[in-house]
Scaffold this motif. Structure first.
Motif, PDB file in Angstrom:
ATOM      1  N   VAL A 268      -9.015   0.591 -14.200  1.00  0.00           N
ATOM      2  CA  VAL A 268      -7.776  -0.192 -14.198  1.00  0.00           C
ATOM      3  C   VAL A 268      -6.797   0.354 -13.164  1.00  0.00           C
ATOM      4  N   LYS A 269      -6.658   1.672 -13.110  1.00  0.00           N
ATOM      5  CA  LYS A 269      -5.734   2.282 -12.147  1.00  0.00           C
ATOM      6  C   LYS A 269      -6.187   2.041 -10.712  1.00  0.00           C
ATOM      7  N   SER A 270      -7.481   2.100 -10.485  1.00  0.00           N
ATOM      8  CA  SER A 270      -8.014   1.826  -9.149  1.00  0.00           C
ATOM      9  C   SER A 270      -7.740   0.390  -8.731  1.00  0.00           C
ATOM     10  N   LEU A 271      -7.888  -0.526  -9.661  1.00  0.00           N
ATOM     11  CA  LEU A 271      -7.641  -1.940  -9.366  1.00  0.00           C
ATOM     12  C   LEU A 271      -6.162  -2.186  -9.059  1.00  0.00           C
ATOM     13  N   LEU A 272      -5.287  -1.537  -9.799  1.00  0.00           N
ATOM     14  CA  LEU A 272      -3.850  -1.652  -9.531  1.00  0.00           C
ATOM     15  C   LEU A 272      -3.524  -1.170  -8.119  1.00  0.00           C
ATOM     16  N   GLU A 273      -4.034  -0.011  -7.771  1.00  0.00           N
ATOM     17  CA  GLU A 273      -3.757   0.555  -6.448  1.00  0.00           C
ATOM     18  C   GLU A 273      -4.311  -0.328  -5.334  1.00  0.00           C
ATOM     19  N   SER A 274      -5.498  -0.873  -5.550  1.00  0.00           N
ATOM     20  CA  SER A 274      -6.122  -1.713  -4.525  1.00  0.00           C
ATOM     21  C   SER A 274      -5.307  -2.971  -4.245  1.00  0.00           C
ATOM     22  N   ALA A 275      -4.561  -3.431  -5.250  1.00  0.00           N
ATOM     23  CA  ALA A 275      -3.741  -4.633  -5.086  1.00  0.00           C
ATOM     24  C   ALA A 275      -2.304  -4.305  -4.709  1.00  0.00           C
ATOM     25  N   GLY A 276      -2.032  -3.030  -4.428  1.00  0.00           N
ATOM     26  CA  GLY A 276      -0.706  -2.647  -3.962  1.00  0.00           C
ATOM     27  C   GLY A 276       0.280  -2.280  -5.042  1.00  0.00           C
TER      28      GLY A 276
END
Length: 204
Positions: free
Chosen positions: A135-143
């Motif tokens: 989840v944290k990786s996905l958040l970061e990938s979307a800015g």
């Protein structure tokens, strides 16, 4: 008097293959018509129970088989890669949904990219979207700030429950489901062309 900005309530589940197969066409349509999108992830299994639907695992084998056929066809048509039997499906949709809700509220990133990235993670990348690091990786990938996965839990849970009630009250019974500000309803990623046409007809 200036015309009001059209809006679209986008009801979806982070477990839904058909929400994944929508790609980011909704965002393209909204941008073309100057429409705002409110992302409303909800508990689709509870929605089925409240609106007369049946979870995929409980459907007649003929319906289960045809669902897979349709998913595969749509994947080929859209060019979006998809694993018919993902390693982590079904999984707990709440953590990813809470993160999407928190990110939308916080701003600063691309919510459409986050939604699609989350769906792609489960259906094309065999990642478990219930895991905190995913989840944290996905958040970061979307800015977005990865810390939203933690700080947005309480608000996310409250809005996630509210989204379900909003969905029931709006006449939603599946995902993806799109409801415009003038009350028009569109069920399924294969109705996005109809949504596009409707917005054009409304002068959006």
């Amino acid at each position: 008097m200036a015309a009001s900005i059209p809006s679209i309530d986008y009801y979806f589940s982070t477990l839904s293959p058909f929400s994944y197969l929508a790609g980011q066409r909704l965002e393209e349509i909204a941008a073309r018509h100057g429409a705002a999108i409110t992302y409303k992830p909800f508990d689709i299994m509870t929605l089925f129970a409240r609106t007369g639907g049946t979870p995929p695992k409980d459907r007649h084998p003929a319906r289960q088989d045809y669902r897979l056929i349709e998913i595969e066809r749509q994947s080929k048509r859209t060019g979006l890669p998809l694993n018919l039997k993902p390693a982590h499906w079904p999984t707990n949709a709440a953590p990813s949904s809470y993160a999407i809700i928190a990110a939308q509220k916080a701003g600063g990133g691309d919510p459409g990219a986050l939604v699609h990235g989350t769906l792609r993670a489960i259906w094309a990348e065999d990642r478990d979207i219930a895991q905190d690091d995913v989840v944290k990786s996905l958040l970061e990938s979307a800015g977005f700030d990865a810390a939203l996965a933690d700080s947005g839990l309480l608000t996310g849970a409250e809005i996630y429950a509210r989204n379900l009630e909003d969905a029931v009250n709006a006449g939603v019974f599946g995902a993806p489901f799109y409801v415009t500000s003038d009350g028009a309803k569109f069920w399924g990623q294969d109705r996005l062309d109809d949504l596009d046409l409707h917005l054009a007809e409304q002068g959006a």
